[in-house]
Enzyme design. Structure first.
Site, PDB file in Angstrom:
ATOM      1  N   ASN A 103       0.870  -1.183   0.000  1.00 33.05           N
ATOM      2  CA  ASN A 103       0.000   0.000   0.000  1.00 33.05           C
ATOM      3  C   ASN A 103       0.906   1.230   0.000  1.00 33.05           C
ATOM      4  OD1 ASN A 103      -1.851   2.015   0.455  1.00 33.05           O
ATOM      5  ND2 ASN A 103      -2.289   1.431   2.589  1.00 33.05           N
ATOM      6  N   TRP A 104       1.007   1.839  -1.175  1.00 31.70           N
ATOM      7  CA  TRP A 104       1.914   2.997  -1.290  1.00 31.70           C
ATOM      8  C   TRP A 104       1.352   4.245  -0.622  1.00 31.70           C
ATOM      9  CZ3 TRP A 104       3.908   2.980  -7.098  1.00 31.70           C
ATOM     10  CH2 TRP A 104       4.792   1.906  -7.264  1.00 31.70           C
ATOM     11  N   LYS A 105       0.062   4.228  -0.318  1.00 31.86           N
ATOM     12  CA  LYS A 105      -0.610   5.421   0.249  1.00 31.86           C
ATOM     13  C   LYS A 105      -0.356   6.626  -0.670  1.00 31.86           C
ATOM     14  CE  LYS A 105       0.075   3.402   4.750  1.00 31.86           C
ATOM     15  NZ  LYS A 105       0.014   3.558   6.190  1.00 31.86           N
ATOM     16  N   HIS A 117      -9.423   0.869   4.946  1.00 33.77           N
ATOM     17  CA  HIS A 117      -8.139   1.078   5.624  1.00 33.77           C
ATOM     18  C   HIS A 117      -8.378   1.992   6.820  1.00 33.77           C
ATOM     19  CE1 HIS A 117      -4.053   2.397   6.437  1.00 33.77           C
ATOM     20  NE2 HIS A 117      -3.657   1.312   5.797  1.00 33.77           N
ATOM     21  N   GLY A 128       2.742  -1.329   4.284  1.00 40.30           N
ATOM     22  CA  GLY A 128       2.783   0.101   3.984  1.00 40.30           C
ATOM     23  C   GLY A 128       4.208   0.546   3.702  1.00 40.30           C
ATOM     24  N   GLY A 129       4.875   1.105   4.740  1.00 41.25           N
ATOM     25  CA  GLY A 129       6.211   1.686   4.592  1.00 41.25           C
ATOM     26  C   GLY A 129       7.198   0.816   3.833  1.00 41.25           C
TER      27      GLY A 129
HETATM   28  C1  PEP Z   1      -0.802  -0.066   6.023  1.00 39.56           C
HETATM   29  O1  PEP Z   1      -0.850   1.122   5.757  1.00 39.56           O
HETATM   30  O2  PEP Z   1      -1.713  -0.801   5.642  1.00 39.56           O
HETATM   31  C2  PEP Z   1       0.325  -0.548   6.808  1.00 39.56           C
HETATM   32  C3  PEP Z   1       0.281  -1.767   7.263  1.00 39.56           C
HETATM   33  O3  PEP Z   1       1.361   0.324   6.995  1.00 39.56           O
HETATM   34  P1  PEP Z   1       2.797  -0.009   7.675  1.00 39.56           P
HETATM   35  O4  PEP Z   1       3.254  -1.297   7.068  1.00 39.56           O
HETATM   36  O5  PEP Z   1       3.651   1.152   7.293  1.00 39.56           O
HETATM   37  O6  PEP Z   1       2.550  -0.122   9.132  1.00 39.56           O
END
Ligand code: PEP
Length: 253
Positions: free
Chosen positions: A9-11, A98, A237-238
């Protein structure tokens, strides 16, 4: 056998050129290094979907997804993007519910149920996110909350529709914080989610449902998390913003 999936998930990150270059690296590394049957999905900003979907043609292990969509089919909703538009540019998945959508955009289970319908109606697969805040965990309210998120967001679906759904358990307190649920904590909830699905749709459907873990999943903890009986991959995410890390997480199965 349920599908093993690692979804990024690049957001609202990465410029267009940077995104395309990272995605090309992911495709090459997956082709060269990933041998199992797992699926990789990259959920990028809407404006990159078409380009990523073009790049992925002919690469059956990799798919492209959006991070949201509007709940209506079409109409006077200035600035919004429909499921049909997402499908028309070659995406296959849409993240729904989300915690950032729930928290910053006030998305509730009832709205998410409508979004799920429109996503499925356009031959897309929802990656439906559920999970508790730290306060809900500390107050021991998380099982009840997860149950409500499932029943109000998803359990109106028919058996055939539900078979298209990917569930993502993402404890809100673990998203982007560097705090990961322990493998045991995550497994406990995943087993509970599967049990709820079995109670509604039967054991066979529950056994076939992919349930992802999300929340600071990274190259160090992915192996232990993915080795749990009811954890079928991750929503990342990150760590999905770096091609090497993302592919190493895919290889953690
Ligand atoms: C997400 O945004 O779905 C997520 C899991 O982010 P992160 O991996 O950065 O915690």
């Amino acid at each position: 056998m349920r599908q093993k999936i690692v979804a990024g998930n690049w957001k609202m990150n990465l410029g267009y050129n940077e995104g395309l270059s990272i995605f090309s690296e992911v495709i090459n590394m997956v082709n060269d290094e990933v041998t199992g049957a797992q699926t990789a999905i990259v959920c990028c900003p809407y404006t990159y979907l078409h380009s990523l979907a073009q790049l992925v043609k002919g690469h059956s292990q990799i798919s492209v997804g959006a991070q949201n969509c509007h709940q209506e089919e079409a109409g006077a909703f200035t600035g919004e993007i429909s499921a049909k538009m997402i499908r028309s540019v070659g995406a296959q998945y849409v993240i729904l519910g989300h915690s950032e959508r729930r928290q910053y955009f006030g998305e509730k289970n009832e709205l998410l149920a409508k979004k799920t319908d429109v996503v499925l109606g356009n031959s897309l697969k929802p990656i439906f996110c559920i999970g508790e805040t730290m306060e809900e965990r500390e107050n021991d309210r998380f099982f009840e909350l997860i149950k409500t998120q499932l029943s109000e967001g998803l359990f109106h679906l028919t058996d055939t529709q539900f078979a298209q759904v990917v569930v993502a358990y993402e404890p809100v307190w673990a998203i982007g914080t560097g705090k990961t649920a322990s493998a045991a904590q995550a497994q406990e909830i995943h087993a509970f989610i599967r049990q709820e699905i079995a109670a509604k749709y039967g054991q066979e459907t529950a056994d076939d449902t992919t349930i992802l873990y999300g929340g600071s999943c990274n190259t160090k903890n992915a192996k232990e998390l993915f080795s749990q009986a009811d954890i079928d991959g991750g929503l990342i995410g990150g760590a999905s913003l770096k091609s090497r890390d993302f592919v190493d997480i895919i290889k953690a199965f």
